[in-house]
Scaffold this motif. Structure first.
Motif, PDB file in Angstrom:
ATOM      1  N   GLY A  38      45.001  -9.425  33.742  1.00  0.00           N
ATOM      2  CA  GLY A  38      44.531 -10.573  32.964  1.00  0.00           C
ATOM      3  C   GLY A  38      44.591 -10.353  31.469  1.00  0.00           C
ATOM      4  N   HIS A  39      45.368  -9.330  31.049  1.00  0.00           N
ATOM      5  CA  HIS A  39      45.471  -9.051  29.610  1.00  0.00           C
ATOM      6  C   HIS A  39      46.345 -10.108  28.939  1.00  0.00           C
ATOM      7  N   SER A  40      45.784 -10.847  28.003  1.00  0.00           N
ATOM      8  CA  SER A  40      46.505 -11.891  27.262  1.00  0.00           C
ATOM      9  C   SER A  40      46.330 -11.659  25.770  1.00  0.00           C
ATOM     10  N   PRO A  41      47.372 -11.220  25.083  1.00  0.00           N
ATOM     11  CA  PRO A  41      47.257 -10.976  23.632  1.00  0.00           C
ATOM     12  C   PRO A  41      46.801 -12.198  22.848  1.00  0.00           C
ATOM     13  N   THR A  42      47.315 -13.368  23.207  1.00  0.00           N
ATOM     14  CA  THR A  42      46.957 -14.584  22.462  1.00  0.00           C
ATOM     15  C   THR A  42      45.494 -14.957  22.678  1.00  0.00           C
ATOM     16  N   ALA A  43      45.004 -14.793  23.907  1.00  0.00           N
ATOM     17  CA  ALA A  43      43.600 -15.117  24.183  1.00  0.00           C
ATOM     18  C   ALA A  43      42.672 -14.222  23.371  1.00  0.00           C
ATOM     19  N   LEU A  44      42.978 -12.941  23.324  1.00  0.00           N
ATOM     20  CA  LEU A  44      42.148 -12.015  22.544  1.00  0.00           C
ATOM     21  C   LEU A  44      42.205 -12.346  21.056  1.00  0.00           C
ATOM     22  N   ALA A  45      43.379 -12.810  20.589  1.00  0.00           N
ATOM     23  CA  ALA A  45      43.541 -13.130  19.173  1.00  0.00           C
ATOM     24  C   ALA A  45      42.787 -14.390  18.770  1.00  0.00           C
ATOM     25  N   MET A  46      42.269 -15.159  19.739  1.00  0.00           N
ATOM     26  CA  MET A  46      41.476 -16.345  19.412  1.00  0.00           C
ATOM     27  C   MET A  46      40.173 -15.981  18.699  1.00  0.00           C
ATOM     28  N   THR A  47      39.851 -14.692  18.640  1.00  0.00           N
ATOM     29  CA  THR A  47      38.689 -14.275  17.851  1.00  0.00           C
ATOM     30  C   THR A  47      38.906 -14.547  16.362  1.00  0.00           C
ATOM     31  N   VAL A  48      40.180 -14.619  15.945  1.00  0.00           N
ATOM     32  CA  VAL A  48      40.480 -14.887  14.531  1.00  0.00           C
ATOM     33  C   VAL A  48      40.031 -16.293  14.139  1.00  0.00           C
ATOM     34  N   PRO A  49      40.482 -17.365  14.839  1.00  0.00           N
ATOM     35  CA  PRO A  49      39.974 -18.697  14.461  1.00  0.00           C
ATOM     36  C   PRO A  49      38.474 -18.839  14.666  1.00  0.00           C
ATOM     37  N   MET A  50      37.894 -18.122  15.640  1.00  0.00           N
ATOM     38  CA  MET A  50      36.441 -18.193  15.827  1.00  0.00           C
ATOM     39  C   MET A  50      35.714 -17.725  14.572  1.00  0.00           C
ATOM     40  N   ALA A  51      36.205 -16.641  13.964  1.00  0.00           N
ATOM     41  CA  ALA A  51      35.575 -16.129  12.745  1.00  0.00           C
ATOM     42  C   ALA A  51      35.652 -17.151  11.617  1.00  0.00           C
ATOM     43  N   PHE A  52      36.761 -17.850  11.524  1.00  0.00           N
ATOM     44  CA  PHE A  52      36.912 -18.862  10.471  1.00  0.00           C
ATOM     45  C   PHE A  52      36.076 -20.102  10.762  1.00  0.00           C
ATOM     46  N   PHE A  53      35.884 -20.443  12.036  1.00  0.00           N
ATOM     47  CA  PHE A  53      34.967 -21.530  12.389  1.00  0.00           C
ATOM     48  C   PHE A  53      33.557 -21.219  11.894  1.00  0.00           C
ATOM     49  N   ILE A  54      33.132 -19.984  12.105  1.00  0.00           N
ATOM     50  CA  ILE A  54      31.783 -19.585  11.686  1.00  0.00           C
ATOM     51  C   ILE A  54      31.630 -19.698  10.171  1.00  0.00           C
ATOM     52  N   ALA A  55      32.666 -19.298   9.428  1.00  0.00           N
ATOM     53  CA  ALA A  55      32.614 -19.411   7.967  1.00  0.00           C
ATOM     54  C   ALA A  55      32.537 -20.877   7.540  1.00  0.00           C
ATOM     55  N   ALA A  56      33.303 -21.750   8.203  1.00  0.00           N
ATOM     56  CA  ALA A  56      33.296 -23.181   7.862  1.00  0.00           C
ATOM     57  C   ALA A  56      31.961 -23.824   8.204  1.00  0.00           C
ATOM     58  N   TRP A  57      31.261 -23.301   9.211  1.00  0.00           N
ATOM     59  CA  TRP A  57      29.983 -23.872   9.667  1.00  0.00           C
ATOM     60  C   TRP A  57      28.919 -23.837   8.575  1.00  0.00           C
ATOM     61  N   THR A  58      29.075 -22.996   7.569  1.00  0.00           N
ATOM     62  CA  THR A  58      28.078 -22.926   6.492  1.00  0.00           C
ATOM     63  C   THR A  58      27.976 -24.249   5.741  1.00  0.00           C
ATOM     64  N   TYR A  59      29.077 -25.015   5.691  1.00  0.00           N
ATOM     65  CA  TYR A  59      29.039 -26.278   4.945  1.00  0.00           C
ATOM     66  C   TYR A  59      28.220 -27.355   5.665  1.00  0.00           C
ATOM     67  N   PRO A  60      28.489 -27.658   6.954  1.00  0.00           N
ATOM     68  CA  PRO A  60      27.615 -28.646   7.615  1.00  0.00           C
ATOM     69  C   PRO A  60      26.161 -28.201   7.672  1.00  0.00           C
ATOM     70  N   PHE A  61      25.916 -26.891   7.717  1.00  0.00           N
ATOM     71  CA  PHE A  61      24.531 -26.409   7.668  1.00  0.00           C
ATOM     72  C   PHE A  61      23.873 -26.826   6.356  1.00  0.00           C
TER      73      PHE A  61
END
Length: 493
Positions: free
Chosen positions: A408-431
């Motif tokens: 079940g090793h998927s390089p692209t699935a694991l790399a989705m942590t990158v956009p997750m980190a940027f989502f968290i940074a963007a979340w500061t504005y609606p907060f």
């Protein structure tokens, strides 16, 4: 034949116009015309996401190199929104930028034609860069125009409905690609040759649309009009120097992070599905994955219409906060799960992504007054995140080695942590928009104003009688000297 009348492409930005208090009825035609643009760049964006995977197969290039398409496309945005397009917007007006952007779009589409014919990836990236400059110019004008054309209290709803047609374009593009261009996978050369005719058709259409824009009576909203709105809502922040518009710069940062994450997820979606979704007949084909991408973009489009409807009853800033939070929550299982479960989580993420980009534009421009045009360039420049995050995601994916269906090793699935980190940074504005008074108060005052709704056009310059006060001034209907709005020309530098 009043339509084909002499048209001016230059408007004085330091004088009030009737456009400051446009009613819903008066704003319908220009808004419909501008909405067509959203479909155009949605189609272009959706086609690039599909081409990304097929360039990897047809030309035999790596995932990280194929992300050069997104880098070229979104890397052009700051050049347009902070450079040539923003200069035209502040010195000539919205109509001039619409025409300029359409012409660049058409030129880029023409350049793409021979590049696709001769299978030149580098040449096609150049064509996409030109197209990105055209679309960046259109976004520099169209997004703020939708935010300010009509009653201010409906700004978020207007821009989200128009952006829904952007979503329709992103649905049509991968469907067309999977059923027409890339029916055969592998190294089928005719696939790329088929795409060339689409770009030729795009070029013809946008050049024709530029002519329509030239002759159309589009109301120009000036900086003085925006200063009037900011003053009348008592939410204006343009009394401060531009460098102190910290809410604007925070919105730009959020736009950079969010757009980068959105583009990275869409660009990697086909790779994600082909790697993680294994059926009895083997891994999902790129053609089928493109059809799943169309479905995901359909969820994105539905989210825009749904979000716009909810905003009619719930404050837009709360809808914004909830949708941004849901993006973070649902991308986590997309990283850990596989098969239909992981893919369905990305569907949910795209649904909640829907209203974020246009809502950042609308809220970020609140209270900017005479800085509105200049500020819109910064927010649209945030789209350049789409040139930064996808290469990071694909580089992270390449570093994870090969796919292993057994483990079940998927390089692209694991790399989705990158956009997750940027989502968290963007979340500061609606907060901040919901919980910090300096942000929240400005948003709420614009959401409750009756400009353009009750007593519409009462303050328009055209409603003043041209009586002379004896000193060369103009008297209003009550005999009081009429006030002339004036915006410092120094702000145009």
């Amino acid at each position: 034949m009043g339509f084909f009348k002499r048209s001016s492409l230059r408007t004085r930005d330091d004088k009030r116009t009737p456009a400051a208090e446009l009613t819903l009825r008066e704003s319908i035609y220009p808004l419909c015309l501008v909405t067509i643009l959203f479909f155009l760049w949605g189609f272009s964006y959706g086609l690039i996401d599909t081409l990304n995977k097929h360039f990897q197969i047809t030309l035999g290039i790596t995932r990280s190199r194929s992300s050069g398409l997104q880098a070229a496309y979104f890397g052009a945005y700051p050049l347009a929104s902070l450079g040539h397009a923003n200069w035209l917007l502040r010195h000539f007006g919205y109509k001039a930028v619409f025409i300029w952007g359409l012409c660049l779009y058409g030129i880029g589409a023409l350049v793409a034609w021979p590049c696709l014919l001769y299978r030149s990836f580098g040449g096609f990236c150049v064509a996409i860069f030109i197209i990105g400059n055209g679309l960046g110019s259109l976004e520099t004008a169209a997004n703020p125009y939708l935010a300010v054309c009509g009653p201010p209290k409906y700004s978020e709803i207007r821009i989200n409905i128009a952006q829904a047609f952007n979503g329709i374009g992103t649905v049509v593009a991968p469907v067309l690609a999977s059923y027409v261009f890339f029916k055969n996978t592998g190294t089928d050369q005719s696939a790329l040759q088929n795409v060339q005719w689409t770009y030729l058709a795009i070029a013809c259409f946008v050049f024709l649309l530029a002519v329509v824009y030239y002759f159309s009576p589009i109301p120009e909203i000036t900086d003085a009009d925006m200063a009037f709105q900011a003053e009348n809502t008592h939410a204006g922040t343009d009394v401060k120097p531009f460098r102190k518009q910290y809410r604007l710069f925070h919105a730009t940062f959020a736009q950079f992070c969010y757009t980068g994450a959105q583009v990275a997820i869409a660009g990697a979606f086909i790779n994600y599905v082909t790697e993680t979704r294994v059926t009895s007949t083997g891994n999902t084909s790129p053609g089928d994955a493109a059809r799943f991408l169309a479905g995901a973009q359909g969820a994105f489009t539905i989210g825009r219409f749904a979000g716009s409807a909810i905003m009619k009853f719930v404050r837009p800033r709360w809808v914004f906060f909830v949708f941004m939070t849901m993006c973070i929550i649902f991308i986590i299982p997309a990283i850990t799960e596989r098969g239909n479960t992981g893919m369905s989580m990305l569907y949910v993420v795209l649904f909640f992504e829907s209203i974020i980009f246009p809502t950042i534009v609308a809220l970020g421009m609140r209270g900017l007054g005479k800085y509105s045009k200049r500020g819109s360039g910064f927010i649209v420049a945030g789209v350049s995140g789409g040139a930064v995050v996808p290469p990071l995601l694909f580089a992270a994916s390449d570093s994870q080695g090969q796919v292993n269906d057994q483990t079940g090793h998927s390089p692209t699935a694991l790399a989705m942590t990158v956009p997750m980190a940027f989502f968290i940074a963007a979340w500061t504005y609606p907060f901040c928009v919901n919980f910090i008074p300096a942000y929240r108060n400005v948003a709420d005052k614009f959401s409750t104003t009756e400009i353009g709704i009750s007593n519409a056009n009462a303050n328009d310059p055209e409603n003043q009688i041209g009586a002379n006060d004896g000193a060369g001034g103009v008297l209003d209907k009550g005999g009081v000297p009429a006030r002339t709005e004036d915006v410092q020309s120094a702000e145009k530098v």
